[in-house]
Write an enzyme that holds these catalytic residues in place. Structure first.
Site, mmCIF file in Angstrom:
data_model
loop_
_atom_site.group_PDB
_atom_site.id
_atom_site.type_symbol
_atom_site.label_atom_id
_atom_site.label_comp_id
_atom_site.label_asym_id
_atom_site.label_seq_id
_atom_site.Cartn_x
_atom_site.Cartn_y
_atom_site.Cartn_z
ATOM 1 N N TRP A 9 0.808 -1.229 0.000
ATOM 2 C CA TRP A 9 0.000 0.000 0.000
ATOM 3 C C TRP A 9 0.835 1.268 0.000
ATOM 4 O O TRP A 9 0.298 2.368 -0.124
ATOM 5 C CB TRP A 9 -0.919 0.009 1.230
ATOM 6 N N HIS A 91 12.955 -2.586 -1.690
ATOM 7 C CA HIS A 91 12.050 -2.034 -2.704
ATOM 8 C C HIS A 91 12.773 -0.895 -3.426
ATOM 9 O O HIS A 91 13.527 -0.140 -2.813
ATOM 10 C CB HIS A 91 10.766 -1.525 -2.041
ATOM 11 N N GLY A 169 4.518 1.309 -11.131
ATOM 12 C CA GLY A 169 3.652 2.484 -11.121
ATOM 13 C C GLY A 169 3.543 3.186 -12.461
ATOM 14 O O GLY A 169 3.060 4.316 -12.535
ATOM 15 N N GLY A 229 1.327 -2.883 -6.265
ATOM 16 C CA GLY A 229 1.192 -1.564 -5.659
ATOM 17 C C GLY A 229 -0.178 -0.980 -5.937
ATOM 18 O O GLY A 229 -1.156 -1.297 -5.258
ATOM 19 N N GLY A 230 -0.260 -0.161 -6.982
ATOM 20 C CA GLY A 230 -1.478 0.595 -7.281
ATOM 21 C C GLY A 230 -2.771 -0.210 -7.233
ATOM 22 O O GLY A 230 -3.736 0.204 -6.585
HETATM 23 C C1 PEP Z 1 5.379 -1.855 -6.175
HETATM 24 O O1 PEP Z 1 5.530 -0.724 -5.760
HETATM 25 O O2 PEP Z 1 5.889 -2.809 -5.566
HETATM 26 C C2 PEP Z 1 4.612 -2.040 -7.388
HETATM 27 C C3 PEP Z 1 4.765 -3.155 -8.042
HETATM 28 O O3 PEP Z 1 3.775 -1.012 -7.777
HETATM 29 P P1 PEP Z 1 2.734 -1.041 -9.001
HETATM 30 O O4 PEP Z 1 1.967 -2.319 -8.917
HETATM 31 O O5 PEP Z 1 1.873 0.157 -8.779
HETATM 32 O O6 PEP Z 1 3.529 -0.967 -10.256
#
Ligand code: PEP
Length: 248
Positions: A9, A91, A169, A229-230
């Protein structure tokens, strides 16, 4: 092995949003037949404990030490005591914005494992590195240095997440075959580093995973799940991802 859906998140969600999120997900979670994990902001771990029988909670970051004079840090021991089950290390946002490099990430991994947390260790290349044909070199170094001298207490304690930085992202996910190619490489490295457990350590893909692309990614031999993530911020999408992953 059950597939993993891990929601990261990041620095998002308010308490009312979290409450509504869990109310929604809990209507479906009995049907989840996958590892459903979520990493909220550390401060939200306490109010979320025991809100779900299915969802495993963990941290987005943890300190490289158990305790001491490290103002602002969050101890892996305290996280474990609270009921967190895992932490994310390396990360790309931590590597880039907070300048976390191999030696620190190695200490964080060691401290978290010693505290009894599982570790999701993230690796990934930039667009420039991919264009320069350096993807494997970069990943090999991140794994070699970050996991140097690490002893895994059990085969479920360490997960690796392949997250190409250009895909995080951006809405530009790696194709299933691009991801599989790197996962296969990571599998070889892990078998080399951890001769007894390396073949079984889960390898997750992360980078613009959504409800449209999850199935083709999870269908790949060496993709054991996704770090999201998103899309994990929306309870409907997180639920759908878990239901789709449950079919594998
Ligand atoms: C993340 O930040 O670990 C990620 C994969 O983000 P997103 O799914 O938004 O690309």
């Amino acid at each position: 092995m059950s597939k993993y859906i891990v929601g990261n998140w990041k620095m998002n969600q308010t308490l009312p949003e979290i409450k509504a999120y869990f109310e929604y997900v809990e209507k479906y979670s009995a049907k989840f037949n996958c590892e459903s994990w979520i990493a909220p902001q550390a401060i939200h771990l306490a109010p979320l404990m025991n809100k779900s029988k299915k969802i495993v909670l963990g941290a987005q970051n943890s300190a490289p030490f158990d305790k001491g004079a490290y103002t602002g840090e969050v101890s892996p021991v305290a996280l474990k005591e609270l009921g967190a089950k895992f932490t994310i290390v390396g990360h790309s946002e931590r590597r880039t914005y907070f300048k976390e490099h191999h030696a620190l990430l190695n200490k964080k991994t060691e401290a978290a494992l010693n505290a009894g947390l599982k570790v999701i260790f993230c690796v990934g290349e930039t667009a420039q590195e991919r264009n320069d044909d350096r993807t494997f070199v970069v990943i090999e170094e991140q794994l070699r240095e970050g996991l140097k001298s690490i002893i895994i207490p059990n085969p479920e304690a360490l997960l690796v997440a392949y997250e190409p930085i250009w895909a995080i992202g951006t809405g530009m996910n790696a194709t299933a075959s691009q991801a599989q190619e790197v996962h296969e490489f990571i599998r070889v490295q892990l078998k080399d580093t951890f001769p007894t457990t390396g073949k079984d350590l889960p390898i997750l893909y992360g980078g613009s995973v959504n409800t449209e692309n999850i199935e083709s990614l999870l269908a790949q031999r060496d993709i054991d799940g996704a770090l999201v993530g998103g899309a994990s911020l929306k309870p409907e999408d997180y639920t759908k991802l878990c239901l789709l992953a449950s079919k594998f």
